[in-house]
Scaffold this active site. Structure first.
Site, PDB file in Angstrom:
ATOM      1  N   GLY A 270      17.429  19.420  -2.795  1.00 25.18           N
ATOM      2  CA  GLY A 270      18.434  18.744  -1.981  1.00 25.18           C
ATOM      3  C   GLY A 270      19.144  17.642  -2.734  1.00 25.18           C
TER       4      GLY A 270
ATOM      5  CE1 TYR B 262      23.141  12.301  -7.899  1.00 23.21           C
ATOM      6  CE2 TYR B 262      25.417  12.894  -8.288  1.00 23.21           C
ATOM      7  CZ  TYR B 262      24.452  11.933  -8.104  1.00 23.21           C
ATOM      8  OH  TYR B 262      24.800  10.617  -8.124  1.00 23.21           O
TER       9      TYR B 262
ATOM     10  CG  HIS C 216      52.948   7.786   4.011  1.00 20.91           C
ATOM     11  ND1 HIS C 216      51.831   7.950   4.804  1.00 20.91           N
ATOM     12  CD2 HIS C 216      53.967   8.434   4.636  1.00 20.91           C
ATOM     13  CE1 HIS C 216      52.174   8.661   5.872  1.00 20.91           C
ATOM     14  NE2 HIS C 216      53.453   8.952   5.790  1.00 20.91           N
TER      15      HIS C 216
ATOM     16  CB  CYS D 174      27.355  16.404 -20.223  1.00 19.87           C
ATOM     17  SG  CYS D 174      29.022  16.182 -19.618  1.00 19.87           S
TER      18      CYS D 174
ATOM     19  CB  CYS E 238      29.413  17.248 -16.392  1.00 23.22           C
ATOM     20  SG  CYS E 238      28.045  16.168 -16.810  1.00 23.22           S
TER      21      CYS E 238
ATOM     22  CD  GLU F 214      27.356  18.707  -8.571  1.00 26.70           C
ATOM     23  OE1 GLU F 214      26.759  19.195  -9.558  1.00 26.70           O
ATOM     24  OE2 GLU F 214      28.018  17.656  -8.625  1.00 26.70           O
TER      25      GLU F 214
ATOM     26  CD  GLU G  11      48.915   6.863   3.790  1.00 29.29           C
ATOM     27  OE1 GLU G  11      49.682   5.896   3.878  1.00 29.29           O
ATOM     28  OE2 GLU G  11      49.273   8.035   4.024  1.00 29.29           O
TER      29      GLU G  11
ATOM     30  CD  GLU H 171      21.002  19.221 -29.909  1.00 27.22           C
ATOM     31  OE1 GLU H 171      21.138  18.063 -29.495  1.00 27.22           O
ATOM     32  OE2 GLU H 171      20.283  20.069 -29.335  1.00 27.22           O
TER      33      GLU H 171
ATOM     34  CE  LYS I 217      29.613  19.442 -11.770  1.00 31.78           C
ATOM     35  NZ  LYS I 217      28.540  18.499 -11.721  1.00 31.78           N
TER      36      LYS I 217
END
Ligand code: NDP
Length: 454
Positions: A175, A177, A436, A43, A48, A181, A441, A35, A51
């Site tokens: 336009g 994701y 409820h 992510c 993710c 966001e 529901e 890496e 964000k």
């Protein structure tokens, strides 16, 4: 003794690469992962996780606004961007450490540096060569910025996470994701925000009724939506402000232009030309059903193969590959009915088919919809509405699509996704007694179809 240094050499310690390497190691393989940027990939570092933290932060002013209706007198909120940015960065650094520990405790050797393929079994990192029986490319993707004059003044979501100063006026291009966001994040945190999209309605590919509903809600929350318009150029003025020129000839003076115009597989400098690996549309590495490239010893998964650019999908792919190769359990990934959420405001979450896909497939279906004010907003004074939609195959009564726009949509649709995956019928939904009072529901109390299609 193997003739190779490693059984598996993984390039990229993002979601897919880490999952594949640690599972393979647990199944007995000798594994290394290289890496060069950050542990945890997009992510964890610039996707993710940060964000979602920003999304939480951007909801606070609305909560404060809502407080009055519940009897709380709260003074005018003050936002301090460096606090949010740096708290987020500290959390990301903590997660980087968690990833490092995960790899170490799984017995995976972490090699830091940029990896380059020399041939079908050899990788070079920082001047050192490593041989491996198999190599896995899990390098992910990288934001694309349109080739227009002044593109050097345009940031991507990568930089948005680390801005020195919080912009007062922002233009978000795209336009998908990320655009939707981030428009919500910037707007929620107090920037004057405009979203610019080249097509007639953003979120192409989502259910059209959902897209229209979201456009109404996002605009209502204060984001200026400009559709059927693109960006021509960006110029930096002496004042330091940016002048954006649009295709309709108008101009905007802003402090930040962010492009969220898609991502491309990260393959530059990877040395694919030294192997038989082929790439396809948008540079995606081509693989068969077993994630094997056209070079039999080299595999690829996650965003770099450009199938579904979602963390849980990369995780599933990594797990399937490790099981198939090192556990002797051939495992494939089922791409049907994968639920996703867009963390715009309000959230969108969806699983299964859109109304347009149902029509394309010639399925006769009953469509159930609900559009209502969340109970919370009867006192909050906020105008936000919730939308829910169920598509039911008329012949089998199976629920084939579920969509929601509203608070906690992602949390709610995750449960519905299990039902759909298990083949639930509308009658199963009807026989489920609701919790409820919740918004969720509504999914088990929609009795009359709004229409029948197909
Ligand atoms: P997307 O591919 O989803 O959207 C790109 C957008 O940019 C589209 O609206 C596209 O328009 C537009 N566009 C592309 N090229 C240009 C151009 N040259 N000029 C103007 N507009 C352009 O990409 P994103 O960057 O939003 O996200 C990448 C992927 O990351 C997503 O597809 C998703 O899989 C993943 N993701 C998932 C998230 C989640 O699960 N919540 C969050 C963020 C990302 P058009 O529609 O006309 O093609």
């Amino acid at each position: 003794m193997s003739e190779f240094d490693f059984d598996l050499f993984v390039i990229g310690a993002g979601s897919g690469g880490v999952r594949a390497s640690r599972m393979a190691s647990q199944y007995g393989a000798k594994v290394a992962v290289a890496e060069d940027t950050y542990l945890g990939g997009t992510c964890v570092n610039v996707g993710c996780v940060p964000k979602k933290l920003f999304v939480y932060g951007s909801h606070v002013p609305e909560e404060v606004e809502a407080a009055a209706g519940f009897g709380w007198r709260v003074s005018e909120p003050q936002f301090d961007w460096p606090t949010l940015r740096d708290n987020k960065t500290r959390e990301i650094q903590r997660l980087n450490g968690v990833y490092r520990n995960i790899l170490a405790s799984a017995g995976v050797e972490l090699i830091e540096g940029r990896a380059r393929l020399l041939d079908a079994h050899t990788v070079e990192v920082a001047g050192k060569q490593y041989s491996a029986e198999r190599i896995l490319i899990a390098t992910g993707g990288w934001p694309k910025i349109p080739e227009i004059p002044g593109r050097e003044h345009i940031i991507s979501s990568n930089e948005a996470f680390y801005l020195q100063e919080f912009p007062r006026r922002v233009l978000v291009l795209g336009g998908g994701y990320i655009a939707v966001e981030f428009a919500g994040i910037f707007n929620g945190l107090g920037a004057e925000t405009e979203l610019l999209y080249r097509g007639p309605l953003f979120l192409r590919g989502f259910d059209e009724e959902v897209r229209r509903f979201v456009a109404g809600q996002v605009a209502e929350k204060g984001v200026k939506l400009t559709f059927e318009t693109n960006l021509v150029s960006v110029e930096k003025l002496d004042s330091g402000e940016l002048k954006a020129t649009l295709t309709d000839g108008t101009e905007r003076i802003v402090d930040c232009v962010m492009a969220a115009t898609g991502r491309a597989p990260k393959i530059e400098g990877l040395g694919l030309e030294n192997t038989a690996v082929t790439t396809g549309r948008n540079g995606a590495v081509e693989v068969n059903e077993d994630f094997q490239t056209s070079e039999p010893s080299i595999y690829a998964l996650g965003d770099v193969i450009g199938r579904m650019e979602l963390t849980p999908v990369a995780l599933a792919e990594g797990m399937a590959l490790a099981k198939s190769l090192y556990l002797g359990e051939p495992t494939s990934v089922d791409y049907e009915n994968i639920a996703t959420a867009v963390f715009c405001q309000p959230n969108i979450a969806t699983v299964g088919l859109t109304e347009e896909q149902v029509l394309e497939r010639g399925i006769r279906a009953r469509v159930y919809t609900a559009d209502f004010k969340h109970m919370k907003h009867t006192l909050s004074g906020l105008a936000e509405r919730t939308f829910m939609k169920i598509l039911v195959d008329d012949a089998s009564d199976k629920v084939i699509g579920c969509h929601m726009v509203g608070q906690d949509a992602g949390e709610i649709i995750q449960g519905i996704a299990i039902a759909i995956k298990a083949g639930a019928t509308k009658s199963d939904f009807d026989q489920t007694i609701g919790i409820h009072p919740t918004a969720a529901e509504e999914f088990v109390t929609m009795r009359e179809p709004s229409r029948v299609i197909g």
